[in-house]
Design a protein around this motif. Structure first.
Motif, PDB file in Angstrom:
ATOM      1  N   ASN A  42      -3.376   7.598  -9.314  1.00 43.44           N
ATOM      2  CA  ASN A  42      -3.654   7.455  -7.885  1.00 43.44           C
ATOM      3  C   ASN A  42      -2.960   6.228  -7.304  1.00 43.44           C
ATOM      4  O   ASN A  42      -2.420   6.272  -6.191  1.00 43.44           O
ATOM      5  N   LEU A  43      -2.969   5.128  -8.062  1.00 46.09           N
ATOM      6  CA  LEU A  43      -2.282   3.914  -7.612  1.00 46.09           C
ATOM      7  C   LEU A  43      -0.787   4.158  -7.496  1.00 46.09           C
ATOM      8  O   LEU A  43      -0.145   3.738  -6.519  1.00 46.09           O
ATOM      9  N   HIS A  44      -0.212   4.858  -8.472  1.00 48.73           N
ATOM     10  CA  HIS A  44       1.221   5.151  -8.448  1.00 48.73           C
ATOM     11  C   HIS A  44       1.570   6.036  -7.246  1.00 48.73           C
ATOM     12  O   HIS A  44       2.615   5.833  -6.600  1.00 48.73           O
ATOM     13  N   ALA A  45       0.707   6.986  -6.953  1.00 49.26           N
ATOM     14  CA  ALA A  45       0.951   7.859  -5.799  1.00 49.26           C
ATOM     15  C   ALA A  45       0.921   7.055  -4.501  1.00 49.26           C
ATOM     16  O   ALA A  45       1.726   7.293  -3.593  1.00 49.26           O
ATOM     17  N   ALA A  46       0.002   6.097  -4.403  1.00 47.90           N
ATOM     18  CA  ALA A  46      -0.067   5.261  -3.199  1.00 47.90           C
ATOM     19  C   ALA A  46       1.189   4.411  -3.042  1.00 47.90           C
ATOM     20  O   ALA A  46       1.704   4.242  -1.926  1.00 47.90           O
ATOM     21  N   ILE A  47       1.685   3.877  -4.146  1.00 47.01           N
ATOM     22  CA  ILE A  47       2.945   3.121  -4.108  1.00 47.01           C
ATOM     23  C   ILE A  47       4.069   4.025  -3.607  1.00 47.01           C
ATOM     24  O   ILE A  47       4.908   3.623  -2.783  1.00 47.01           O
ATOM     25  N   GLY A  48       4.080   5.263  -4.059  1.00 42.93           N
ATOM     26  CA  GLY A  48       5.102   6.222  -3.626  1.00 42.93           C
ATOM     27  C   GLY A  48       5.017   6.517  -2.140  1.00 42.93           C
ATOM     28  O   GLY A  48       6.041   6.695  -1.466  1.00 42.93           O
ATOM     29  N   ILE A  49       3.806   6.573  -1.619  1.00 37.49           N
ATOM     30  CA  ILE A  49       3.618   6.820  -0.184  1.00 37.49           C
ATOM     31  C   ILE A  49       4.187   5.667   0.630  1.00 37.49           C
ATOM     32  O   ILE A  49       4.827   5.873   1.674  1.00 37.49           O
ATOM     33  N   ILE A  50       3.970   4.443   0.164  1.00 39.32           N
ATOM     34  CA  ILE A  50       4.518   3.282   0.873  1.00 39.32           C
ATOM     35  C   ILE A  50       6.044   3.317   0.838  1.00 39.32           C
ATOM     36  O   ILE A  50       6.711   3.031   1.848  1.00 39.32           O
ATOM     37  N   ARG A  51       6.621   3.686  -0.299  1.00 39.66           N
ATOM     38  CA  ARG A  51       8.084   3.806  -0.389  1.00 39.66           C
ATOM     39  C   ARG A  51       8.594   4.859   0.595  1.00 39.66           C
ATOM     40  O   ARG A  51       9.614   4.664   1.274  1.00 39.66           O
TER      41      ARG A  51
END
Length: 358
Positions: free
Chosen positions: A147-156
């Motif tokens: 979930n944290l990795h997905a959130a980082i991807g959303i910011i990118r």
């Protein structure tokens, strides 16, 4: 890319001790360490811990602390105004963030996300994402790191659209979101105000009417082209004050409407502004029973407005029991479950001193 990570506790910040899941103040560093081991960290970040709590213990005071902390960080960073973290160490003086990620427990996640959604408004400069974990991070099957990795991807992904903030993708991502991987291995992007209450002992999350902002699939951010982002201005909501004026109620066949009416009209409760009733799954309530009808009319006469979390939408075929809603003074909030409805009404009371139809 620079991210502000805000830790608030919850399962994602817990450990297993003496056969219980309990808070561990070191888990923020453990989360980052395990994330780096699995994905690597190729972004800058600051951290902030306004409080550390299992989310079932959160209150309206906690919501005030959370919304104040996030809004202060969001509003002050552009001007270079310094804040301090929980250890008194200054953070972000002149650098701007590209996103904020808040780690949070699953139990009251829907309430916190809705509260922040209506406090911050939409059309933000960047995504503000809530992430949680279904199990402590030490468990290899936990979804917290994903979930944290997905959130980082959303910011990118949001950064790719920075030059066109009015695009559908930018408007969809630059708001308060909840990013969560369900047991079906699909990672959904939810608008902060649209989460449904979860099923008992099932941590999966769904949006009302299954209308999600999008999905994260193998690091690809897939935006739902049909999702319409609301235009909401920020609001300074005092959740302690406003929630005290709203009575939440979950319907059941056994409600004694006469007793409920007597309780609400007793001394000390006439200050209530609204009742939010969670409907049955079809968006219906009992409008046939005379005691129920008398209750709704009594509330209408007293100026205590009745709202339905999940009430039917006029544009769809509905049951006969819904036709008297207007006559009985009942307002359906068809796209909001109880968490979203409570914060929506708190926002309306803050801004207008009264409530209006959603």
């Amino acid at each position: 890319m620079k991210v502000l990570l805000i830790f608030t506790g919850g399962t994602i910040g817990s450990t297993i001790s003496n056969n219980y899941i309990s808070l561990d103040g070191t888990k923020s560093s453990t989360l980052l360490k395990k994330y780096e081991e699995k994905y690597g960290i190729d972004f800058e970040f600051d951290t902030l811990t306004p409080y550390n709590e299992l989310s079932e213990n959160n209150t309206s005071k906690t919501l005030n602390l959370l919304t104040h902390s996030v809004k202060e960080a969001y509003n002050n960073q552009a001007s270079g105004k310094s804040l301090v973290n929980n250890r008194g160490i200054p953070i972000f003086c002149s650098s701007s963030y590209d996103g904020i990620i808040i780690t949070h427990g699953t139990d009251s996640l829907a309430y916190s996300a809705a509260a922040l959604y209506y406090s911050m408004g939409t059309n933000l400069k960047y995504p503000v994402c809530f992430v949680s974990s279904d199990k402590p991070i030490e468990d290899e099957t936990a979804n917290g790191l994903s979930n944290l990795h997905a959130a980082i991807g959303i910011i990118r992904e949001s950064l790719k659209h920075k030059s066109d903030p009015t695009s559908h993708t930018a408007k969809s991502l630059n708001q308060v979101l909840v990013v969560y991987k369900n047991a079906n291995s699909r990672t959904y992007i939810h608008a902060g105000n649209r989460l449904e209450l979860t099923r008992l002992y099932n941590p999966d999350f769904y949006s009302t009417k299954d209308e999600v902002v999008g999905e994260v699939n193998n690091d690809d951010i897939l935006i739902n082209s049909d999702f319409v982002t609301e235009d909401n201005a920020p609001a300074n909501i005092d959740f302690v004050k406003q929630f005290s004026l709203i009575i939440p109620c979950v319907l059941s066949p056994g409600i004694d409407y006469r007793r409920l009416s007597a309780w609400l009209t007793s001394a000390g409760y006439l200050a209530q502004k609204a009742i939010v009733m969670r409907t049955y799954h079809s968006g219906t309530i009992n409008t046939k029973d005379q005691a129920a009808r008398d209750f709704y009319l009594n509330m209408k006469n007293l100026g205590i407005k009745v709202y339905l979390a999940g009430g039917y939408c006029k544009e769809v075929l509905s049951y006969e029991s819904t036709k008297d809603f207007e006559k009985l003074g009942i307002t359906p909030l068809c796209k909001l479950d109880l968490p979203g409805a409570l914060s929506y009404l708190a926002r309306e009371l803050t801004n207008n001193g009264d409530y209006y139809e959603y």
